[in-house]
Design a protein around this motif. Sequence first.
Motif, PDB file in Angstrom:
ATOM      1  N   VAL A   1       0.450  -1.382  -0.071  1.00  0.00           N
ATOM      2  CA  VAL A   1       0.109  -0.393  -0.467  1.00  0.00           C
ATOM      3  C   VAL A   1       0.586   1.481  -0.269  1.00  0.00           C
ATOM      4  N   MET A   2       2.311   1.144   0.175  1.00  0.00           N
ATOM      5  CA  MET A   2       2.960   2.959   0.292  1.00  0.00           C
ATOM      6  C   MET A   2       3.091   2.842  -0.944  1.00  0.00           C
ATOM      7  N   PRO A   3       3.336   4.221  -1.615  1.00  0.00           N
ATOM      8  CA  PRO A   3       3.776   4.360  -2.653  1.00  0.00           C
ATOM      9  C   PRO A   3       5.213   4.267  -3.199  1.00  0.00           C
ATOM     10  N   GLY A   4       4.741   4.238  -4.313  1.00  0.00           N
ATOM     11  CA  GLY A   4       5.947   3.513  -4.961  1.00  0.00           C
ATOM     12  C   GLY A   4       7.825   4.226  -4.880  1.00  0.00           C
ATOM     13  N   PRO A   5       6.817   5.487  -4.964  1.00  0.00           N
ATOM     14  CA  PRO A   5       8.749   5.997  -4.800  1.00  0.00           C
ATOM     15  C   PRO A   5       9.341   5.144  -3.511  1.00  0.00           C
ATOM     16  N   LEU A   6       8.511   5.804  -2.239  1.00  0.00           N
ATOM     17  CA  LEU A   6       8.780   5.500  -1.061  1.00  0.00           C
ATOM     18  C   LEU A   6       9.528   4.274  -1.134  1.00  0.00           C
ATOM     19  N   VAL A   7       8.857   3.243  -1.867  1.00  0.00           N
ATOM     20  CA  VAL A   7       8.698   1.807  -1.626  1.00  0.00           C
ATOM     21  C   VAL A   7      10.543   1.819  -1.893  1.00  0.00           C
ATOM     22  N   THR A   8      10.992   2.189  -3.303  1.00  0.00           N
ATOM     23  CA  THR A   8      11.702   2.525  -4.231  1.00  0.00           C
ATOM     24  C   THR A   8      12.989   3.052  -3.163  1.00  0.00           C
ATOM     25  N   PHE A   9      12.663   3.843  -2.502  1.00  0.00           N
ATOM     26  CA  PHE A   9      13.451   4.795  -1.902  1.00  0.00           C
ATOM     27  C   PHE A   9      13.707   3.520  -0.276  1.00  0.00           C
ATOM     28  N   CYS A  10      13.430   3.132  -0.174  1.00  0.00           N
ATOM     29  CA  CYS A  10      13.144   2.121   1.367  1.00  0.00           C
ATOM     30  C   CYS A  10      14.257   0.604   0.774  1.00  0.00           C
ATOM     31  N   ILE A  11      13.633   0.284  -0.498  1.00  0.00           N
ATOM     32  CA  ILE A  11      15.056  -0.452  -0.862  1.00  0.00           C
ATOM     33  C   ILE A  11      16.282  -0.042  -1.149  1.00  0.00           C
ATOM     34  N   ASP A  12      16.179   1.678  -1.716  1.00  0.00           N
ATOM     35  CA  ASP A  12      17.359   1.398  -2.310  1.00  0.00           C
ATOM     36  C   ASP A  12      18.361   2.074  -0.824  1.00  0.00           C
ATOM     37  N   LEU A  13      17.698   3.017   0.345  1.00  0.00           N
ATOM     38  CA  LEU A  13      18.327   2.723   1.574  1.00  0.00           C
ATOM     39  C   LEU A  13      19.044   1.425   2.103  1.00  0.00           C
ATOM     40  N   MET A  14      18.051   0.704   2.761  1.00  0.00           N
ATOM     41  CA  MET A  14      18.251  -0.635   2.688  1.00  0.00           C
ATOM     42  C   MET A  14      19.929  -1.536   2.129  1.00  0.00           C
ATOM     43  N   ILE A  15      19.232  -1.191   0.700  1.00  0.00           N
ATOM     44  CA  ILE A  15      20.848  -1.841   0.032  1.00  0.00           C
ATOM     45  C   ILE A  15      22.466  -0.914   0.473  1.00  0.00           C
ATOM     46  N   ASP A  16      22.035   0.979   0.192  1.00  0.00           N
ATOM     47  CA  ASP A  16      23.123   1.412   0.798  1.00  0.00           C
ATOM     48  C   ASP A  16      23.875   1.201   1.762  1.00  0.00           C
ATOM     49  N   ALA A  17      22.726   0.866   3.013  1.00  0.00           N
ATOM     50  CA  ALA A  17      23.480  -0.253   4.677  1.00  0.00           C
ATOM     51  C   ALA A  17      23.735  -1.133   3.924  1.00  0.00           C
ATOM     52  N   LEU A  18      23.222  -1.785   3.508  1.00  0.00           N
ATOM     53  CA  LEU A  18      24.332  -3.346   3.534  1.00  0.00           C
ATOM     54  C   LEU A  18      25.268  -2.877   2.927  1.00  0.00           C
ATOM     55  N   ARG A  19      25.897  -2.298   2.110  1.00  0.00           N
ATOM     56  CA  ARG A  19      26.361  -1.907   1.462  1.00  0.00           C
ATOM     57  C   ARG A  19      28.187  -1.252   1.874  1.00  0.00           C
ATOM     58  N   LEU A  20      27.627  -0.579   2.853  1.00  0.00           N
ATOM     59  CA  LEU A  20      28.360   0.114   3.678  1.00  0.00           C
ATOM     60  C   LEU A  20      28.858  -0.433   5.218  1.00  0.00           C
ATOM     61  N   ALA A  21      28.093  -1.754   5.131  1.00  0.00           N
ATOM     62  CA  ALA A  21      28.139  -2.775   5.919  1.00  0.00           C
ATOM     63  C   ALA A  21      29.640  -3.521   6.203  1.00  0.00           C
ATOM     64  N   GLY A  22      29.706  -3.690   4.102  1.00  0.00           N
ATOM     65  CA  GLY A  22      30.356  -4.764   3.756  1.00  0.00           C
ATOM     66  C   GLY A  22      29.864  -5.848   3.554  1.00  0.00           C
ATOM     67  N   LEU A  23      28.680  -5.987   3.673  1.00  0.00           N
ATOM     68  CA  LEU A  23      27.347  -7.441   4.023  1.00  0.00           C
ATOM     69  C   LEU A  23      27.306  -7.422   2.553  1.00  0.00           C
ATOM     70  N   SER A  24      27.758  -9.320   2.400  1.00  0.00           N
ATOM     71  CA  SER A  24      26.756  -9.112   0.403  1.00  0.00           C
ATOM     72  C   SER A  24      25.154  -8.890   0.129  1.00  0.00           C
ATOM     73  N   VAL A  25      25.097  -8.051  -0.340  1.00  0.00           N
ATOM     74  CA  VAL A  25      23.551  -7.522  -0.819  1.00  0.00           C
ATOM     75  C   VAL A  25      22.408  -9.123  -1.166  1.00  0.00           C
ATOM     76  N   ALA A  26      23.145 -10.029  -1.748  1.00  0.00           N
ATOM     77  CA  ALA A  26      21.978 -10.916  -2.104  1.00  0.00           C
ATOM     78  C   ALA A  26      21.872 -11.706  -0.836  1.00  0.00           C
ATOM     79  N   ALA A  27      23.130 -11.876   0.491  1.00  0.00           N
ATOM     80  CA  ALA A  27      23.098 -12.598   1.095  1.00  0.00           C
ATOM     81  C   ALA A  27      22.696 -12.473   2.211  1.00  0.00           C
ATOM     82  N   ALA A  28      22.014 -10.730   2.372  1.00  0.00           N
ATOM     83  CA  ALA A  28      21.928 -10.187   3.358  1.00  0.00           C
ATOM     84  C   ALA A  28      20.542  -9.772   3.440  1.00  0.00           C
ATOM     85  N   ALA A  29      19.774  -9.122   1.976  1.00  0.00           N
ATOM     86  CA  ALA A  29      18.344  -7.910   1.891  1.00  0.00           C
ATOM     87  C   ALA A  29      17.687  -9.025   2.415  1.00  0.00           C
ATOM     88  N   LYS A  30      17.160 -10.241   1.686  1.00  0.00           N
ATOM     89  CA  LYS A  30      15.881 -10.798   2.639  1.00  0.00           C
ATOM     90  C   LYS A  30      15.512 -11.084   4.154  1.00  0.00           C
TER      91      LYS A  30
END
Length: 571
Positions: free
Chosen positions: A50-79
């Motif tokens: 139900v969230m607006p598309g841009p907000l969902v995308t922003f949250c996805i980008d934020l999560m991926i950037d946080a994982l990359r900043l922490a040095g974690l594998s996005v594929a392994a840690a995203a879900k």
Amino acid sequence: MIKKLLPSSGFGVLAGGLLTAPLIGLMYLADRLLDLPFLPFALFDWLVRVMPGPLVTFCIDLMIDALRLAGLSVAAAAKTSEQLVALLLFWLGGAAVCALFFAWSSSRLAGLVAPSGWAGGLWADLRANPRPGLLIGAIFGLPLTAITLTMGQSSLNPVVTFSVLLVLFLVWGLAVGYLYRRLVGPAPVAGEMRAVNGEIRLAHAINRRQFLIRLGAATATVTVASAGLGVALSQGERNRLDGSATKSMDSMDLVDRRPRRPLPNDGDPITPAPGTRLEYTPVADHYQVFLRAEPTFIDITNWTLPITGLVANPLEMTIDQIRAYPSRNQYVTLSCISGRIATTLISTTWWTGVSLQKILAAVQPLENAKYLVVRSADGFYETVALDLIASDERIMLCYAWDGEPLPFDHGFPLRIWLPDRYGMKQPKWIISIEVAEDYREGYWVKRGWDEVAQVQATSVIDTVAVRDIIEPAPGSNGPRRVPVGGIAFAGARGISRVQVRVDDGPWQEAQLRTPLSETTWVIWRYDWPFAAGDHTFEVRCAEDDGALQIEMERGNRPSGATGIHRRRASL
């Protein structure tokens, strides 16, 4: 006045946090033991929907950037990160509701905002007994239970689901009410004589600190025990589901079941540089991206694929009828449009299915038909042009990976594959196909992503193998060399060249290993003449027609990331 309310609210947050944790544990146990929908995940799925598309995308980008900043594998840690966010949101919701209840129920706030007349009398009555707890449990639980009935996955009767969840929330509410009376209400004094059920008893008081320590220990015990048992049951259920999927193909001889088939390029003299990712991704390591917090489960015994709409011969096909068509096999590299440069959201495996051209020939689309609308059990949908299908017989409905049925967490029993497209265009857990005349924006297209989503050409440095320096041959005056390697991928357009540059020097040609197919990545290798010091390595690739990859840095939205990958190394 606000300052006067803070102690009650603070106790409410503490009580809510302590009580919501075991509630989550019990819900997880009920999920694994009774097949009850896991409410925190269902709530998360609903919010994403139900969230607006841009907000969902922003949250996805934020999560991926946080994982990359922490040095974690996005594929392994995203879900896992998504699931942790879902648990955190529910836990914070419980703490917030409890804090509001404590503030509202406090004598100071009740004096401020308590209703008058008959409502005031009711409120006074509620504050004096456990009923306020039942009320807050119902207020918190009823809307969430309704969401779970809509979004959750369960084989249970909805009435049973509703009843069990409501009981859990009411018990939670009673505990909240008890903690309010214990933490905020007047506490007994040690040695004080009190009347209980007509008897005079000596009150044995413990202070709030002692009480909270005991409460914390109790809630931790319930939470850990519930979660631990749930995990054990979950592993057993996963084994059962994987076994069920495999059993459903036992009578079929359409898929090569050898545990490891010879790869078509096994004899290639170009070997990957040490540290390069595996050329062929084990299915267990294949990246996962899907809408829900958990994979969608489809009971194959009841599943059929209806193909309807503008067709002369509508069909409702079982998985066995689909597998009865001549199968086609393809080594496929699949990548996610959310990935940044050097993403780990990319994998390669062996796909088996039936060409969609053959299925369409059976249903006979009408003359005015132009599109397929493919829908998934998790709410995902995408539109595929019939002209695209007619132009490429490789487009398939896939039912197996690596010679085994699709894992249930990768789309079992059926998913589609479109060459040269990102994963966002490729539904899995397919439940229906409609042949239509009008174009309909797909799930992610409606949320601002590219309509075509063609894979961007990209090249990645996986390794600068400083520990595997190649010594010159005896008697040779040649330099020592450092193996450098990685992958290059351009969808179905192929790779003709990979070049490496060190410290802004000239571009040097890398060696290319023969790809597994025209639709997979290419492994490249460059043996760099050793030079001590700190160095920056860069890589770029060209497609089969000579077109260079886009070197300008661009984010992943809306069409996929572009730019040069760089890697620094000290030698």
